[in-house]
Design an enzyme around this catalytic site. Structure first.
Site, PDB file in Angstrom:
ATOM      1  CB  ALA A  82      -4.059 -85.765  52.596  1.00 23.44           C
ATOM      2  CD  GLU A  83      -5.144 -87.302  57.053  1.00 16.77           C
ATOM      3  OE1 GLU A  83      -5.538 -86.643  58.287  1.00 16.77           O
ATOM      4  OE2 GLU A  83      -5.945 -87.994  56.322  1.00 16.77           O
ATOM      5  CB  THR A  84      -2.751 -81.229  59.924  1.00 13.04           C
ATOM      6  OG1 THR A  84      -2.637 -80.311  58.969  1.00 13.04           O
ATOM      7  CG2 THR A  84      -2.116 -80.707  61.260  1.00 13.04           C
TER       8      THR A  84
END
Length: 261
Positions: A45-47
């Site tokens: 979902a996020e880096t």
């Protein structure tokens, strides 16, 4: 070039729960297309990318498809990496971001608390597309960065099986939050952002910038206990502070490694 990378399960006290985020440690900013390609390769979902500065860290967040302006779980994950690996002697860290300065503190139990901007929603008009996408009609519709749709019960939120193609047609906001009173906590939620490459986000800190002021007003309390009831599930301890909110939870390490470019 070798980049240190960590994967952390945020808003969780054990692996395979909460929301996984990648945290990459940089010495200087790479081209945006490289940052985006790494995030797409990670397919989380996020880096998050952090660079140490004189008074804290610069922090940016990327989904597999876009850079975003605010992310809670990847901020929690970044703070966890700072406290556990980079600066183990400190208990407060400051991040410079697109949403201003974000401060995260750690207490003696290991719980991390994030000081975030409040994003109180305003009531919005109902739309038949919401019912078509969710399979049920929301009681009320509110909007800030995201739409907030109020449902009748925790069981109704949990049983949702949204039509993602219909959700993509709701394109005048970043995402859709669905929420209701909780059976064992103050409120529950789920979060859908298919237009950003995130069909369902497991646990969404930034959504609580809207959920906290909404439920604080409904329940006449500034201290709230929340759960995001995705398949992985996450627990959040929240406080409403006017134009700011505090979002707290635990984090745990899943992996660490290296990226080779």
């Amino acid at each position: 070039m070798i980049i240190s990378i960590y994967q952390v399960d945020a808003f969780a006290s054990h692996v395979f729960s909460g929301n996984p985020a990648a945290v990459c440690i940089l010495d200087e900013w790479l081209d945006d297309d490289v940052l985006q390609n790494i995030a797409a390769e990670n397919n989380l979902a996020e880096t998050a990318y952090i660079i140490e500065k004189e008074h804290g860290y610069d922090l940016r967040w990327f989904t597999p498809e876009v850079e975003i302006d605010l992310c809670g779980h990847a901020t929690l994950a970044s703070a966890y990496i700072v406290f556990e690996f980079l600066k183990p002697d400190i208990s407060v860290v400051s991040f410079n971001t697109m949403s201003g300065e974000l401060i995260v503190s750690r207490n003696d139990t290991g719980m991390l608390s994030m000081d975030f901007p409040s994003r109180a929603p305003v009531q919005a008009a109902a739309n038949d597309l919401f019912e078509e996408a969710l399979g049920c009609a929301p009681i009320e519709v509110w909007k800030s960065r995201d739409y907030l749709l109020l449902l009748n019960s925790e069981s109704e939120v949990k049983s949702l099986n949204p039509n993602m193609e219909k959700l993509k047609e709701i394109d005048d906001c970043f995402a859709v939050i669905v929420t209701a009173r909780g059976d064992s906590v103050d409120f529950v939620s789920r979060f859908f952002a298919p237009n950003a490459g995130i069909p369902e986000d497991p646990v969404t800190g930034s959504a609580h910038c809207t959920l906290i002021p909404f439920w604080a007003g409904r329940l006449s309390t500034n201290t709230l206990h929340a759960k995001q009831i995705s398949q992985r599930t996450g627990e959040l301890f929240c406080e409403n502070k006017g134009d700011r909110v505090t979002i707290s939870g635990y984090a745990t390490l899943f992996l660490k490694g290296e990226i080779y470019l």
